[in-house]
Design an enzyme around this catalytic site. Sequence first.
Site, mmCIF file in Angstrom:
data_model
loop_
_atom_site.group_PDB
_atom_site.id
_atom_site.type_symbol
_atom_site.label_atom_id
_atom_site.label_comp_id
_atom_site.label_asym_id
_atom_site.label_seq_id
_atom_site.Cartn_x
_atom_site.Cartn_y
_atom_site.Cartn_z
ATOM 1 C CE LYS A 49 33.407 9.757 37.237
ATOM 2 N NZ LYS A 49 34.584 9.814 36.391
ATOM 3 C CD GLN A 93 36.285 8.000 33.670
ATOM 4 O OE1 GLN A 93 35.304 8.660 33.969
ATOM 5 N NE2 GLN A 93 37.205 7.662 34.566
ATOM 6 C CG ASP A 116 36.773 15.801 35.306
ATOM 7 O OD1 ASP A 116 36.462 15.587 36.496
ATOM 8 O OD2 ASP A 116 37.328 14.952 34.580
#
Length: 283
Positions: A49, A93, A116
């Site tokens: 990422k 994460q 997200d």
Amino acid sequence: MTQILDGRTLARTCNKAVKVKVESLARPPGLAVVMVGNDPASAVYVKRKGVVADRLGFVHRQIDLPADTSQAKVEEVVRSLNDDDAIDGILVQLPLPKGLDSAAVVDCVSPDKDVDGLTIRSIGYLAQGRQLLAPCTPWGVMKLLALADVNLSGKSAVVIGRSNMVGRPMAMLLEQANCTVTVCHSRTTNLEEVVRRSDVVVAAIGQPKVVQGSWIKPGALVIDVGINRLDDGSLCGDVDTEAASVNAAAITPVPGGVGPMTIAMLMENTYKASCARQGVSAG
Ligand code: NAD
């Protein structure tokens, strides 16, 4: 001939489009990734990422916290990023180390920075079909399905898996595309039967080759979200890809299917969040 839904190429195209648009912003989009502990798979995803964010000209910050960080401290870090004007998108994460309440941490993310798409508010918007930032993996799947150039309206779809990150939002997006959706999970007793009658199959299980080739309806579109590492170190999905390709009209490879699209959608969401915060149209 089975069409391979090539996520690498599509992700490259999406990333290029974002890169061009970023150049005309007053300031670059800012993405912060919070990583707690040192899960090796997560470390690989976080690194990828970061590489893509750098390539697209984003401001990119990675916050590494030790595995024994307290719940209060992780939440404090997320809140400080909410207040950071250079940061438009925050990604925590997952999974977090045992003992931490992931849902509570994710819900600390400000909705306008929830790239997200996993906070309660984002999922609520998604449920009503008026999301700004859709969850990256399911949104990437929708873009891969579009490559097959098949009208999804009226098609029967099965989503295998009901996680908050993949299965549930995936089912919502397919339903919004006018599919008739069945959600299967670990307690489903007739998985084979449901897959056999489905025009669209999305597998998000996390177990190698659960979906057998012979189950695939002729002409079906098959999307394999799963990433499983086998004993020999190789990666495979939740679908027996080779056998499924006999009947499938289109199928995603693993690796090189959904994975790159998840990252591309994270970049697209961060760009969109940045535009919204800078008061300009995302174009
Ligand atoms: P999860 O463990 O949270 O959920 C798995 C789901 O599969 C559960 O809902 C469970 O009920 C269901 N399930 C388990 N065994 C089953 C079986 N035998 N039959 C039917 N259903 C069964 O996992 P997740 O976060 O949703 O991820 C699923 C997979 O997708 C994992 O392999 C993960 O690594 C992968 N993933 C890939 C990407 C990507 O970008 N490619 C992104 C997210 C997740």
